[in-house]
Design an enzyme around this catalytic site. Structure first.
Site, PDB file in Angstrom:
ATOM      1  N   GLU A   1      20.306  58.767 -50.566  1.00 25.49           N
ATOM      2  CA  GLU A   1      21.158  57.570 -50.419  1.00 25.49           C
ATOM      3  C   GLU A   1      22.652  57.859 -50.421  1.00 25.49           C
ATOM      4  OE1 GLU A   1      19.830  54.786 -53.427  1.00 25.49           O
ATOM      5  OE2 GLU A   1      17.786  54.788 -52.684  1.00 25.49           O
TER       6      GLU A   1
ATOM      7  N   HIS B   1      11.536  50.192 -47.560  1.00 25.85           N
ATOM      8  CA  HIS B   1      11.309  49.014 -48.414  1.00 25.85           C
ATOM      9  C   HIS B   1      11.508  47.788 -47.519  1.00 25.85           C
ATOM     10  CE1 HIS B   1      11.237  51.386 -52.080  1.00 25.85           C
ATOM     11  NE2 HIS B   1      12.371  51.977 -51.733  1.00 25.85           N
TER      12      HIS B   1
HETATM   13  O1  G3I Z   1      13.387  54.259 -69.382  1.00 28.82           O
HETATM   14  C1  G3I Z   1      14.193  53.135 -69.723  1.00 28.82           C
HETATM   15  C2  G3I Z   1      13.804  52.590 -71.035  1.00 28.82           C
HETATM   16  O2  G3I Z   1      14.063  53.554 -72.034  1.00 28.82           O
HETATM   17  C3  G3I Z   1      14.614  51.312 -71.285  1.00 28.82           C
HETATM   18  O3  G3I Z   1      14.241  50.734 -72.495  1.00 28.82           O
HETATM   19  C4  G3I Z   1      14.386  50.321 -70.175  1.00 28.82           C
HETATM   20  C5  G3I Z   1      15.217  49.054 -70.334  1.00 28.82           C
HETATM   21  O4  G3I Z   1      15.628  48.526 -69.106  1.00 28.82           O
HETATM   22  O5  G3I Z   1      14.786  50.928 -68.972  1.00 28.82           O
HETATM   23  C6  G3I Z   1      14.026  52.086 -68.659  1.00 28.82           C
HETATM   24  O6  G3I Z   1      14.562  52.601 -67.497  1.00 28.82           O
HETATM   25  C7  G3I Z   1      14.202  51.921 -66.288  1.00 28.82           C
HETATM   26  C8  G3I Z   1      13.588  52.941 -65.353  1.00 28.82           C
HETATM   27  O7  G3I Z   1      13.336  52.342 -64.098  1.00 28.82           O
HETATM   28  C9  G3I Z   1      12.272  53.488 -65.902  1.00 28.82           C
HETATM   29  O8  G3I Z   1      11.343  52.457 -66.051  1.00 28.82           O
HETATM   30  C10 G3I Z   1      15.466  51.348 -65.682  1.00 28.82           C
HETATM   31  O9  G3I Z   1      15.963  50.300 -66.476  1.00 28.82           O
HETATM   32  C11 G3I Z   1      15.185  50.852 -64.277  1.00 28.82           C
HETATM   33  O10 G3I Z   1      16.417  50.497 -63.655  1.00 28.82           O
HETATM   34  C12 G3I Z   1      14.522  51.923 -63.470  1.00 28.82           C
HETATM   35  O11 G3I Z   1      14.246  51.403 -62.180  1.00 28.82           O
HETATM   36  C13 G3I Z   1      13.950  52.351 -61.188  1.00 28.82           C
HETATM   37  C14 G3I Z   1      15.008  52.313 -60.091  1.00 28.82           C
HETATM   38  O12 G3I Z   1      14.661  53.239 -59.079  1.00 28.82           O
HETATM   39  C15 G3I Z   1      16.383  52.646 -60.646  1.00 28.82           C
HETATM   40  O13 G3I Z   1      17.280  53.034 -59.669  1.00 28.82           O
HETATM   41  C16 G3I Z   1      12.607  52.004 -60.597  1.00 28.82           C
HETATM   42  O14 G3I Z   1      11.597  52.202 -61.593  1.00 28.82           O
HETATM   43  C17 G3I Z   1      12.307  52.899 -59.390  1.00 28.82           C
HETATM   44  O15 G3I Z   1      11.168  52.425 -58.732  1.00 28.82           O
HETATM   45  C18 G3I Z   1      13.473  52.858 -58.423  1.00 28.82           C
HETATM   46  O16 G3I Z   1      13.201  53.757 -57.359  1.00 28.82           O
HETATM   47  C19 G3I Z   1      14.197  53.820 -56.325  1.00 28.82           C
HETATM   48  C20 G3I Z   1      14.167  55.222 -55.757  1.00 28.82           C
HETATM   49  O17 G3I Z   1      14.338  56.174 -56.787  1.00 28.82           O
HETATM   50  C21 G3I Z   1      15.239  55.415 -54.691  1.00 28.82           C
HETATM   51  N1  G3I Z   1      15.121  54.407 -53.647  1.00 28.82           N
HETATM   52  C22 G3I Z   1      15.076  53.018 -54.132  1.00 28.82           C
HETATM   53  C23 G3I Z   1      13.964  52.845 -55.160  1.00 28.82           C
HETATM   54  C24 G3I Z   1      13.832  51.399 -55.577  1.00 28.82           C
HETATM   55  O18 G3I Z   1      14.982  50.959 -56.245  1.00 28.82           O
END
Ligand code: G3I
Length: 302
Positions: free
Chosen positions: A128, A207
């Protein structure tokens, strides 16, 4: 063939899923994973905030769980991701000195790739890096401190660490051929190939909304492929899992010889980052949805 992975393999392709380490202990989840999918992308576990939360302190535990699972079940791995502005720890985003950031970036690539050397089919080396609606790079600490050359530097470093791994550039909103962002990434790949900068593949995240791929999606895949790179659909999910949209997406890949694989961004709707959109192939109970059959049949399975 009667599973997604086996049907894709019949044409030399793979069918993968994004996997969360914390869900591997859920037997409904792991049963579907091991029956249907032959490629795995860690959903979050290989991102910088997890793998190097403070400078020089590497944490491979969560990603190692996924890599061990894959190796025990004959699944290959996509590494996601080495250089990205997202899920980047504050200690990296606050670096202002180019020499320091260059050495931090190259050390991160080197240490993570060495840890997984021989176990990763393809790495999303840079994720990205382009701005929406533009042919230019987006603002990020890497762009702002190192300049345009940071992507090339990352790919050159990656090749030197693990020459056997495929090196990919991965992005979203590069599926529509007429979008400026698609043209920007295309120009970069063309330039890399012309100058011998190592790059093997382009990942189109895909997506999609309920309408599915934009018109011209297959043209985009074939135009990238014509530059001499593989293309892959790397993070597929579609609002409400429209079966027509899923079928059209898979058929576009099947029609392009160098479209070598498809990964869906999660297994069950309840595992998806798009909460409430039900964009995946299995419902919250792990049952196949109608879109599953559309995908299996587009892959040539039954
Ligand atoms: O691990 C922490 C946890 O400790 C905390 O308590 C909790 C509270 O919000 O957050 C947890 O982290 C989260 C993480 O996923 C793991 O579950 C983050 O908040 C959350 O923002 C994060 O989201 C991920 C996102 O990328 C962040 O950029 C999604 O799971 C994941 O599916 C998404 O994947 C991205 C690709 O890497 C790149 N392309 C877009 C795609 C969708 O956004």
């Amino acid at each position: 063939s009667s599973t997604l992975g086996a049907a894709a393999a019949d044409s030399g392709r793979y069918f993968g899923a994004a996997v969360a380490a914390g869900r591997l202990g859920d037997s409904t989840y792991s049963t579907i994973l091991d029956r249907e999918f032959n490629m795995i992308t860690p959903e979050n576990e290989m991102k910088w905030d997890t793998t190097e939360p403070s400078r020089g302190n590497f944490n491979f535990g969560p990603a190692d769980q996924i890599v061990s699972h894959a190796s025990a079940h004959g699944q290959r791995m996509r590494g996601h991701t080495l250089v990205w502005h997202g899920q980047l720890p504050g200690w990296v985003s606050s670096i202002g000195d180019a020499g320091t950031l260059r050495s931090v970036m190259n050390n991160h690539i080197t240490t993570v790739m060495n840890h997984y050397k021989g176990k990763i089919y393809a790495w999303d080396v840079v994720n990205e890096a382009f701005a929406d609606g533009s042919t230019q790079h987006r603002s990020s600490v890497f762009q702002n401190v190192l300049g345009n050359g940071f992507i090339e530097e990352a790919f050159r470093t990656a090749r030197s660490v693990d020459p056997a791994a495929k090196l990919c550039y991965n992005d979203y909103n590069i599926e529509n051929w007429s979008d400026a962002k698609t043209q920007g990434v295309y120009a970069m790949v063309k330039d890399f190939k012309a100058r011998g900068v190592p790059i093997d593949c382009v990942g189109l995240q895909s997506h999609f909304g309920s309408g599915g791929p934009p018109a011209g999606f297959q043209t985009t895949l074939s135009n990238f492929a014509a530059l001499g790179v593989d293309v892959q659909i790397t993070e597929l999910d579609i609002a409400q899992a429209s079966l027509t949209a899923y079928g059209n997406t898979v058929r576009a890949c099947m029609n392009v010889a160098r479209c070598t694989g498809i990964t869906v961004w999660g297994i069950r709707d309840s595992d998806s980052w798009r909460s409430g959109e039900n964009p995946l192939l299995f419902d919250g109970n792990g049952n196949k949805k109608p879109a599953y059959d559309a995908v299996l049949s587009a892959l040539g399975g039954e």
